[in-house]
Design an enzyme around this catalytic site. Structure first.
Site, PDB file in Angstrom:
ATOM      1  N   HIS A   1       0.844  -1.186   0.000  1.00 42.15           N
ATOM      2  CA  HIS A   1       0.000   0.000   0.000  1.00 42.15           C
ATOM      3  C   HIS A   1       0.884   1.243   0.000  1.00 42.15           C
ATOM      4  O   HIS A   1       2.107   1.152   0.197  1.00 42.15           O
ATOM      5  CB  HIS A   1      -0.933   0.020   1.224  1.00 42.15           C
ATOM      6  CG  HIS A   1      -0.210  -0.057   2.526  1.00 42.15           C
ATOM      7  ND1 HIS A   1      -0.219  -1.158   3.341  1.00 42.15           N
ATOM      8  CD2 HIS A   1       0.591   0.845   3.130  1.00 42.15           C
ATOM      9  CE1 HIS A   1       0.532  -0.927   4.396  1.00 42.15           C
ATOM     10  NE2 HIS A   1       1.043   0.272   4.299  1.00 42.15           N
TER      11      HIS A   1
HETATM   12  C1  T46 Z   1       2.608   0.626   6.931  1.00 42.54           C
HETATM   13  C2  T46 Z   1       3.442  -0.577   7.134  1.00 42.54           C
HETATM   14  C3  T46 Z   1       4.898  -0.249   7.276  1.00 42.54           C
HETATM   15  C4  T46 Z   1      -4.414  -0.807  13.548  1.00 42.54           C
HETATM   16  O1  T46 Z   1      -5.503  -1.062  14.097  1.00 42.54           O
HETATM   17  N1  T46 Z   1      -3.715   0.291  13.929  1.00 42.54           N
HETATM   18  C5  T46 Z   1      -2.509   0.601  13.383  1.00 42.54           C
HETATM   19  O2  T46 Z   1      -1.905   1.615  13.782  1.00 42.54           O
HETATM   20  C6  T46 Z   1      -1.974  -0.250  12.356  1.00 42.54           C
HETATM   21  C7  T46 Z   1      -0.658   0.078  11.715  1.00 42.54           C
HETATM   22  C8  T46 Z   1      -2.698  -1.330  11.978  1.00 42.54           C
HETATM   23  N2  T46 Z   1      -3.907  -1.611  12.582  1.00 42.54           N
HETATM   24  C9  T46 Z   1      -4.631  -2.825  12.177  1.00 42.54           C
HETATM   25  C10 T46 Z   1      -5.196  -2.787  10.779  1.00 42.54           C
HETATM   26  C11 T46 Z   1      -5.150  -4.230  10.359  1.00 42.54           C
HETATM   27  O3  T46 Z   1      -6.332  -4.878  10.787  1.00 42.54           O
HETATM   28  O4  T46 Z   1      -3.715  -3.914  12.217  1.00 42.54           O
HETATM   29  C12 T46 Z   1      -3.980  -4.807  11.152  1.00 42.54           C
HETATM   30  C13 T46 Z   1      -2.737  -5.036  10.303  1.00 42.54           C
HETATM   31  O5  T46 Z   1      -2.441  -3.827   9.566  1.00 42.54           O
HETATM   32  P1  T46 Z   1      -1.918  -3.851   8.045  1.00 42.54           P
HETATM   33  O6  T46 Z   1      -2.465  -5.007   7.342  1.00 42.54           O
HETATM   34  O7  T46 Z   1      -2.159  -2.490   7.467  1.00 42.54           O
HETATM   35  O8  T46 Z   1      -0.337  -4.074   8.286  1.00 42.54           O
HETATM   36  P2  T46 Z   1       0.850  -3.988   7.222  1.00 42.54           P
HETATM   37  O9  T46 Z   1       2.007  -4.692   7.821  1.00 42.54           O
HETATM   38  O10 T46 Z   1       0.419  -4.377   5.867  1.00 42.54           O
HETATM   39  O11 T46 Z   1       1.216  -2.393   7.155  1.00 42.54           O
HETATM   40  C14 T46 Z   1       1.649  -1.690   8.325  1.00 42.54           C
HETATM   41  C15 T46 Z   1       0.889  -0.379   8.471  1.00 42.54           C
HETATM   42  O12 T46 Z   1      -0.516  -0.624   8.487  1.00 42.54           O
HETATM   43  C16 T46 Z   1       1.180   0.576   7.331  1.00 42.54           C
HETATM   44  O13 T46 Z   1       0.699   1.864   7.646  1.00 42.54           O
HETATM   45  O14 T46 Z   1       3.028   1.586   6.298  1.00 42.54           O
HETATM   46  O15 T46 Z   1       3.041  -1.416   8.219  1.00 42.54           O
END
Ligand code: T46
Length: 134
Positions: free
Chosen positions: A49
């Site tokens: 993303h």
């Molecule tokens: C990024 C990269 C480096 C939350 O509830 N609060 C938060 O602050 C974050 C970061 C995530 N979440 C929840 C949302 C999803 O249900 O945690 C779950 C996993 O998040 P996501 O699938 O977005 O994780 P990544 O590893 O794909 O990405 C993360 C960050 O979301 C993103 O901003 O830049 O790490």
């Protein structure tokens, strides 16, 4: 694409090492949120993303991982393997984290709270978004 990787000041003595990070000094923005990922399974890729406004610093404080950065024109891969190194990721950069070592702890300092509306999770949408910016 310019890759900004900070080498933070290390305070070391006979007891070991310490790294201190202050907003607007060591980190180029006000820190509103801190999150970290650990226990990442083998061969997992995360991210896929870009953010419309968010700025972040990624620090692999234990173990190692790789980050692929893509500004829509150019792609670069950065290795994070030292706890005193921080990779700056601005808005409008498609990113992907992978090659996590089994013991990796990836700490992220973010310039804003979590808003799902700030995410662009579709690559075509990302390209349209950045093309409309310029
Ligand atoms: C990024 C990269 C480096 C939350 O509830 N609060 C938060 O602050 C974050 C970061 C995530 N979440 C929840 C949302 C999803 O249900 O945690 C779950 C996993 O998040 P996501 O699938 O977005 O994780 P990544 O590893 O794909 O990405 C993360 C960050 O979301 C993103 O901003 O830049 O790490």
């Amino acid at each position: 694409m310019q890759v900004i990787k900070y080498a933070f000041q290390q305070h070391g003595d006979e007891r070991g090492m310490l790294v201190a990070l202050e907003e607007l000094k060591d980190i180029p923005f006000k820190i509103k949120r801190v999150y970290f990922m650990y226990g990442t399974k083998q061969n997992i890729h995360r991210g896929f993303h870009a953010h419309k406004k968010l700025e972040q610093i990624l620090i692999c404080i234990h173990g190692s991982c790789k980050v692929k950065l893509d500004n829509g024109k150019e792609k670069k891969v950065v290795s994070l393997e030292k706890p005193y190194e921080g990779l700056y990721i601005s808005s409008n950069i498609w990113h992907e984290m992978y090659d996590f070592s089994i013991d990796a702890v990836l700490l992220v300092l973010a310039s804003d709270f979590y808003y799902e509306e700030d995410y662009i999770r579709n690559y075509e949408e990302f390209l349209n978004f950045i093309n409309n910016q310029s």
